[in-house]
Write a protein that holds these residues in place. Structure first.
Motif, PDB file in Angstrom:
ATOM      1  N   LYS A   1      36.504  16.681  31.611  1.00  0.00           N
ATOM      2  CA  LYS A   1      37.530  17.677  31.401  1.00  0.00           C
ATOM      3  C   LYS A   1      38.102  17.396  30.154  1.00  0.00           C
ATOM      4  O   LYS A   1      38.332  18.352  29.250  1.00  0.00           O
ATOM      5  CB  LYS A   1      38.751  17.996  32.627  1.00  0.00           C
ATOM      6  N   ASP A   2      38.445  16.256  29.919  1.00  0.00           N
ATOM      7  CA  ASP A   2      39.326  15.668  28.623  1.00  0.00           C
ATOM      8  C   ASP A   2      38.380  16.122  27.398  1.00  0.00           C
ATOM      9  O   ASP A   2      38.895  16.731  26.374  1.00  0.00           O
ATOM     10  CB  ASP A   2      39.451  14.229  28.720  1.00  0.00           C
TER      11      ASP A   2
ATOM     12  N   LYS B   1      28.101  23.956  32.632  1.00  0.00           N
ATOM     13  CA  LYS B   1      27.449  22.819  33.265  1.00  0.00           C
ATOM     14  C   LYS B   1      28.475  21.734  33.937  1.00  0.00           C
ATOM     15  O   LYS B   1      27.940  21.304  34.966  1.00  0.00           O
ATOM     16  CB  LYS B   1      27.040  22.103  31.776  1.00  0.00           C
ATOM     17  N   ALA B   2      29.497  21.586  33.345  1.00  0.00           N
ATOM     18  CA  ALA B   2      30.304  20.891  33.974  1.00  0.00           C
ATOM     19  C   ALA B   2      30.702  21.278  35.479  1.00  0.00           C
ATOM     20  O   ALA B   2      30.832  20.563  36.404  1.00  0.00           O
ATOM     21  CB  ALA B   2      31.451  20.765  33.129  1.00  0.00           C
ATOM     22  N   ASN B   3      31.122  22.518  35.532  1.00  0.00           N
ATOM     23  CA  ASN B   3      31.307  23.215  37.029  1.00  0.00           C
ATOM     24  C   ASN B   3      30.099  23.008  37.696  1.00  0.00           C
ATOM     25  O   ASN B   3      30.403  22.499  39.172  1.00  0.00           O
ATOM     26  CB  ASN B   3      31.575  24.565  36.760  1.00  0.00           C
TER      27      ASN B   3
ATOM     28  N   THR C   1      37.072  19.550  22.808  1.00  0.00           N
ATOM     29  CA  THR C   1      36.555  20.561  22.086  1.00  0.00           C
ATOM     30  C   THR C   1      37.058  21.727  21.825  1.00  0.00           C
ATOM     31  O   THR C   1      37.161  22.567  20.725  1.00  0.00           O
ATOM     32  CB  THR C   1      35.030  21.005  22.816  1.00  0.00           C
ATOM     33  N   LYS C   2      37.908  22.159  22.840  1.00  0.00           N
ATOM     34  CA  LYS C   2      38.630  23.408  22.679  1.00  0.00           C
ATOM     35  C   LYS C   2      39.797  23.268  21.665  1.00  0.00           C
ATOM     36  O   LYS C   2      39.879  24.119  20.691  1.00  0.00           O
ATOM     37  CB  LYS C   2      39.414  23.648  24.069  1.00  0.00           C
ATOM     38  N   GLU C   3      40.542  22.198  21.453  1.00  0.00           N
ATOM     39  CA  GLU C   3      41.375  21.914  20.573  1.00  0.00           C
ATOM     40  C   GLU C   3      40.562  22.024  19.010  1.00  0.00           C
ATOM     41  O   GLU C   3      41.314  22.573  18.102  1.00  0.00           O
ATOM     42  CB  GLU C   3      41.968  20.367  20.617  1.00  0.00           C
TER      43      GLU C   3
ATOM     44  N   GLN D   1      37.847  11.001  38.945  1.00  0.00           N
ATOM     45  CA  GLN D   1      38.170  10.266  37.776  1.00  0.00           C
ATOM     46  C   GLN D   1      37.140  10.626  36.746  1.00  0.00           C
ATOM     47  O   GLN D   1      37.238  11.069  35.660  1.00  0.00           O
ATOM     48  CB  GLN D   1      38.103   8.941  37.975  1.00  0.00           C
ATOM     49  N   LYS D   2      35.949  10.619  37.336  1.00  0.00           N
ATOM     50  CA  LYS D   2      34.833  11.080  36.402  1.00  0.00           C
ATOM     51  C   LYS D   2      34.815  12.453  35.749  1.00  0.00           C
ATOM     52  O   LYS D   2      34.610  12.523  34.713  1.00  0.00           O
ATOM     53  CB  LYS D   2      33.440  10.728  37.187  1.00  0.00           C
ATOM     54  N   LEU D   3      35.225  13.248  36.856  1.00  0.00           N
ATOM     55  CA  LEU D   3      35.478  14.674  36.422  1.00  0.00           C
ATOM     56  C   LEU D   3      36.666  14.864  35.256  1.00  0.00           C
ATOM     57  O   LEU D   3      36.406  15.412  34.348  1.00  0.00           O
ATOM     58  CB  LEU D   3      35.682  15.654  37.634  1.00  0.00           C
TER      59      LEU D   3
END
Lengths: 141, 737
Positions: B248-249, B312-314, B254-256, B242-244
């Motif tokens: 991701k969201d 970083k997220a990875n 950012t992508k959008e 859930q934290k991840l």
């Protein structure tokens, strides 16, 4: 009770409180307000661990007790390990014997609870302290 | 020449491989171990402590052996052997011989191995250690097999087989059958080979089945544990995921955003192009181009940031995964350890409970004596601090329900003491003073002395006041009387819809302020169909009900009255149900024991004496100072049904006759303290000249006969007493009366 006398005491010991739990009794030991009460159930996992601080407290208390100490018990249930410790408390209180100082035990019990009354009577036989036995009615039954 | 070259090469290769082996097979851990042992070894050497030296050589040898360094292992074992010999540790020597043999086997030196095994075997035989002999024989047999000496192998295995059977060890038996099957096959004896193979497979199947069911139950347990563990970990994982998801969201956002910006850039570009076309101004073109460049730069920065954020997220994800795995490993390790410890402890307590149960009176004894009874026995834990005890002496039933301080293992220890003491006390009373003096309170008095003495209890030692609460009854079916004595635990008797309570003394069987006061003995005459109950406080002290109160003895008494007419087995069931209903969710606080018994008066029939003499209506006084002689005499007379009284010296005998005119005969020992037998007889005859006195004397003197007559003895017998003539002599005097 002579309140002015009690209030004059500046060297009163710190009060000792333990909250009542499902397995251990509630405890109020408050020399300032001259209130000494132990009630509820007592079958702690380790009676020594639970009662040692209380015994230590009383050891210190009898060094400089109030003029009149009335220890009120109101037990629903206690196991044999606890009964030894309760006797130990009374044995400590027995040491108060200087003139002008007195100790009494007030043994409260549910009127229909012969077992608790019997247990109190046995304690009475074993120590040199005056007991009064006070039955009370169950609130609902 | 070629051969020489080959040899050289082989040698080099060998050295190389050895060297390599050394570097590879000795792990750092093993090396540390060895150097540690060597350090201790040299200390032991300095101290000249031979058994320590032997032990450390052995440890070093084992370490080398497990790493595959056979020569070093052998050398160290041999050193260990030498020192074991010095300290005479034959068991150690045997094991080392076997180990050296095994190493030789590993190296293929079978005949050397054989000689080592034989040395070990002869030691094992010397110290007569069956398991050791078995191992030696099997080792030898296996080696003989390797040497193709199958007949020898068979001989040794057969000896091993009979040992394995003696040891009652199925696995060892299986091993023997296996070797025998193989060896017979090798010798061409297919019939015997088949026979042993069948035996082998039968046992094998049995062992495997047992193992399988064991594994099944174990693995089921494990699966359940792992399931719960997994569920827990999944929960944790879900949390982390859930934290991840949140991370991701934000990445998606950012992508959008960049997408939008891209579009805008495109639009801007179009607009620029339009302007460019419209104005066709070089300056504007330059501005436009540089504007595009700036935008591209911004775009690049955004892309780069997005990229690094993702990275970083990875990385974060990876780290978290790693941590989860690490925690999982730790949890599993701790779980395994805790499980093992718990299992070990539970196993040994289970075993202890079997011992404890074996000490409780067996059902057949209870049934024989009571017929209509029940025992509700519900220990709180596996073993119990409550126990019941029963014995039958001379048509009297002695029965007790006891409650030792505490429950579980500490309580169980006390209960073992209690049972042992009760047995000893009752037997002693019966042996020494005869059954007529069996008193319920006396048993408790003695039990208290035993406990105080054996636990070294004293008034001022506050720590060891463990003791027993108990209700003890002696039911005499002949006189229809019950004796009861109690420490804290009362006796209830229900008759005609009324409960009579016999209160217990307010003290435990232990050190106590009143420990110098005897327990009270109560006597009740019972009637046919009376029901008695004795019990521990576990039932009525149980917390439960709506308010979490004790059940209380008042209510317990009422309930017993309510159900006392039900059949005994039904009462047990009702009590059990009542208890569970009351407890309702609260834990059981203490062990529970309730014994109920319906008493039936036996039709008054005369005891059939087992002897040809029936002296049930007579009483004899035995004046005898030696305990052993008295026991002998009372045993000899027991079967006649005569009532036996005991005086321990001459004075006591005279007093006894004075106070008990119903004595029919006196057996008088001559050699006694205070007043000898002759003088005592004289005095007794003055009190009652008609009472027959038979002197018994060890004095091998000629005038014993005369002296006896002189002092008024009616007759005399010489020790050692001949039973037959004694009985006929007494019978003569009793029946003459």
């Amino acid at each position: 009770m002579d309140i002015s006398k009690t209030n004059k005491r500046i060297d009163s010991m710190e009060a000792f409180y333990v909250e009542e739990s499902a397995e251990t009794p509630g405890i109020i030991l408050d020399p300032k307000n001259n209130k000494f009460k132990i009630w509820g159930r007592s079958f702690p996992e380790d009676a020594k661990v639970f009662y040692d601080p209380i015994l230590n407290w009383f050891e210190e208390y009898v060094e400089n007790p109030n003029d009149e100490t009335i220890l009120q018990f109101n037990f629903d249930y206690y196991n044999s390990a606890s009964s030894t410790r309760i006797l130990n408390i009374l044995n400590i209180l027995e040491k108060i014997n200087s003139p002008g100082k007195s100790v009494k035990v007030e043994w409260n019990y549910l009127e229909i609870d012969d077992d608790t009354l019997e247990a109190g009577k046995e304690l009475e036989e074993m120590v040199d302290i005056d007991f009064s036995f006070i039955p009370y009615q169950d609130s609902e039954e | 020449m070629n051969a020489f070259k080959f040899f050289l090469l082989a040698t080099v290769l060998l050295f190389f491989s050895l060297d390599l082996g050394l570097a590879q097979s000795l792990s750092q851990e093993q090396r540390d171990k060895i150097s540690q042992y060597e350090e201790k070894l040299s200390k032991a050497q300095k101290d000249k402590n031979n058994s320590e030296i032997a032990s450390y050589y052995g440890k070093i040898a084992y370490t080398y052996w497990s790493a595959g360094f056979f020569e070093k292992a052998k050398q160290n074992f041999k050193n260990s052997l030498e020192f074991n010999k010095k300290v005479g540790n034959q068991n150690g020597m045997k094991t080392i011989q076997y180990n050296i043999g095994l190493i030789e086997t590993d190296q293929g030196n079978y005949s050397q191995a054989l000689s080592e095994f034989r040395k070990g075997l002869s030691i094992a035989r010397e110290i007569n250690q069956k398991r050791g002999i078995f191992t030696g024989l099997i080792n030898i047999a296996e080696t003989q097999k390797k040497l193709n000496n199958h007949k020898e192998a068979i001989k040794d295995t057969k000896e091993a087989l009979s040992l394995a059977k003696e040891l009652n060890n199925l696995k060892l038996v299986r091993r023997c059958y296996g070797i025998l099957a193989q060896s017979y096959k090798e010798t061409g004896n297919n019939e015997l080979s088949m026979k042993y193979f069948d035996e082998f497979s039968a046992i094998d199947k049995h062992i495997k089945n047992e193992r399988i069911s064991q594994i099944e139950s174990e693995s089921k347990k494990k699966v359940d544990q792992i399931k719960t563990q997994k569920a827990k970990q999944e929960e944790e994982l879900k949390d982390k995921t859930q934290k991840l998801e949140v991370t991701k969201d934000s990445l998606k956002e950012t992508k959008e955003l960049t997408q939008k910006q891209k579009m805008r850039i495109k639009l801007d570009q179009l607009a620029l192009k339009k302007k460019e076309a419209q104005l066709k101004s070089r300056r504007l073109i330059i501005y436009g181009v540089s504007g595009v460049a700036v935008l591209i730069l911004i775009f690049l920065v955004i892309i780069f940031r997005q990229f690094s954020q993702k990275k970083k997220a990875n990385k974060l994800l990876e780290e978290q995964n790693e941590q989860i795995n690490k925690q999982k490993g730790e949890i599993e390790k701790q779980r395994d350890l805790a499980n093992k410890q718990k299992k070990d402890i539970t196993d040994s307590i289970e075993y202890a409970s079997r011992i404890q149960n074996a000490l409780l009176p067996p059902d057949y004894l209870m049934e024989k004596s009571l017929q209509d009874y029940f025992i509700l026995f519900k220990p709180r834990d596996i073993v119990s601090g409550d126990f019941y005890w029963m014995t039958e002496k001379d048509n009297k039933l002695i029965m007790a329900a006891a409650d030792c301080t505490g429950h579980g293992v500490p309580g169980a220890f006390m209960s073992m003491l209690g049972i042992a003491f009760l047995n000893e006390i009752v037997n002693k009373i019966v042996e020494n003073e005869h059954v007529y003096s069996l008193q319920a309170n006396e048993i408790l008095n003695q039990l208290r002395s035993y406990i105080i003495e054996s636990l070294h209890q004293s008034q001022d030692n506050t720590e060891s006041k463990d003791g027993i609460d108990i209700a003890l009854t002696i039911i005499d079916f002949n006189t229809q009387k019950i004796q009861y004595a109690g420490a804290h635990n009362p006796l209830y008797l229900v008759r005609n819809n009324e409960v009579t309570v016999k209160k217990a003394d307010r003290m435990p069987v232990a050190i106590h302020k009143k420990a110098d006061q005897p327990f009270t003995n109560h006597e009740i005459e019972f009637q046919d169909q009376d029901t008695i109950y004795i019990f521990s406080d576990g039932f009525h002290d149980q917390i439960g009900g709506k308010k979490g109160r004790k059940f209380m003895s008042g209510k317990f008494k009422k309930y017993l009255l309510e159900i006392h007419k039900e059949p005994m087995e039904k009462q047990k069931e009702l009590l059990n149900n009542k208890f569970e209903e009351w407890r309702n969710g609260y834990q059981q606080l203490d062990d529970i024991l309730i014994i109920g018994a319906k008493l039936k008066s036996k039709p008054k029939e005369r005891l059939k004496p087992k002897s040809e003499y029936d002296w049930q209506d007579y009483s004899i006084l035995i004046a005898e100072d030696t305990e052993m002689n008295f026991i002998f005499l009372s045993e000899a007379l027991k079967h006649t049904g005569v009532k036996i009284h005991h005086a321990k010296d001459g004075e006591e005998a005279v007093k006894y006759i004075e106070n008990n005119p119903d004595i029919n005969l006196v057996l008088m020992d001559i050699n006694m303290p205070k007043l000898n037998g002759f003088e005592s007889t004289q005095k007794i005859k003055r009190i009652n000249k008609n009472i027959p006195v038979i002197a018994q004397t060890a004095l091998d003197i000629d005038n014993a006969d005369e002296k006896s007559k002189e002092y008024g003895c009616d007759n005399y017998i010489r020790k050692p007493i001949k039973l037959k003539s004694l009985l006929s002599l007494i019978d003569g005097y009793l029946k003459n009366k």
